[in-house]
Design an enzyme around this catalytic site. Structure first.
Site, mmCIF file in Angstrom:
data_model
loop_
_atom_site.group_PDB
_atom_site.id
_atom_site.type_symbol
_atom_site.label_atom_id
_atom_site.label_comp_id
_atom_site.label_asym_id
_atom_site.label_seq_id
_atom_site.Cartn_x
_atom_site.Cartn_y
_atom_site.Cartn_z
ATOM 1 N N SER A 59 25.305 42.719 46.456
ATOM 2 C CA SER A 59 24.299 43.781 46.548
ATOM 3 C C SER A 59 23.066 43.489 45.698
ATOM 4 C CB SER A 59 24.907 45.127 46.116
ATOM 5 O OG SER A 59 25.302 45.095 44.755
ATOM 6 N N TYR A 64 25.339 34.984 26.793
ATOM 7 C CA TYR A 64 25.009 34.654 28.176
ATOM 8 C C TYR A 64 24.990 33.137 28.374
ATOM 9 C CZ TYR A 64 22.277 34.406 32.520
ATOM 10 O OH TYR A 64 21.827 34.136 33.798
#
Length: 238
Positions: free
Chosen positions: A9, A146
């Site tokens: 999405s 990250y």
């Protein structure tokens, strides 16, 4: 060819869904947030299958993979695109934030591959594409968790490629640079302008750029490529 894409999405995931559909593929895509976007995308891409999935949960992943297999019979290409990012001083990162970053960006690859591989190994055919980041290649200040997770994705890719090669399964990695997605929506106009100056090609990348790289790796052009990292970053990291 049937493709299963996580994070479907989002900007890059949505571009991948549309790209593979345009190439005539069966497409199943997973989402956790953005239900309305996922439903709209499924309507725009006839025959595609939108599936709720928490990529950090083994049972949720298995359920989504099983649903795709029930619908299409096989999965030829797995694209691990789901991910999160965060900018924070290392000293401010909590243990919970560290664990979430690792779970969503790295553990998810382990879980989806575990669920998809039996039928690929049985057929001695398949392609896995993991989405990392240029910061997984170089590291980024204020994005230690990250960068570490995305570097792990690269190591995971290379090791799995060596293990699965004899089974006819290719495993590759895409490490995008600065891409125009919601993940970078926090950047100001000045930030974007400064980034453009650092990029030799002088432009921010688009989700479609990454989608086309995935299509290349999954298709005939990538049939002799495995264990590699392709980085569409405009020359920012060379």
């Amino acid at each position: 060819m049937t493709v299963f894409i996580t994070g479907g999405s989002g900007g890059i995931g949505g571009a991948m869904v549309r790209e593979f559909y345009a190439l005539g593929c069966n497409v199943a895509f997973a989402y956790k947030t953005g239900k309305s976007k996922a439903e709209a995308l499924a309507k725009a891409v006839p025959g595609s299958l939108a599936l709720y999935c928490d990529v950090t949960d083994a049972w949720s992943v298995k359920g989504a993979i099983d649903a795709a297999l029930a619908r299409f019979g096989k999965i030829d290409v797995l694209i691990n695109n789901a991910g999160i990012s965060s900018q924070k001083l290392f000293t401010d990162i909590t243990e919970a934030e560290w664990d979430e970053m690792m779970d969503v960006n790295l553990k998810s690859c382990f879980l989806t591959c575990k669920a998809v591989l039996p039928q690929m190994i049985n057929r001695k055919s398949g392609s896995i594409i993991n989405v990392s980041s240029m910061w997984g290649q170089t590291g980024a200040s204020c994005e230690v968790h990250y960068s570490a997770a995305k570097a792990g994705v690269i190591g995971f890719t290379k090791a799995l490629a060596k293990e699965l090669g004899p089974s006819g399964i290719r495993v590759n990695c895409i490490a995008p640079g600065v891409i125009d997605t919601a993940m970078n929506a926090h950047l100001s106009g000045d930030d974007v302008a400064a980034l453009r100056e650092e990029i030799p090609l002088g432009a921010i990348g688009t989700p479609e750029t990454v989608a086309k790289a995935a299509a290349f790796l999954a298709g005939e052009g990538g049939e002799y490529i495995t264990g590699q990292v392709i980085s569409p970053n405009g020359g920012m990291v060379i």
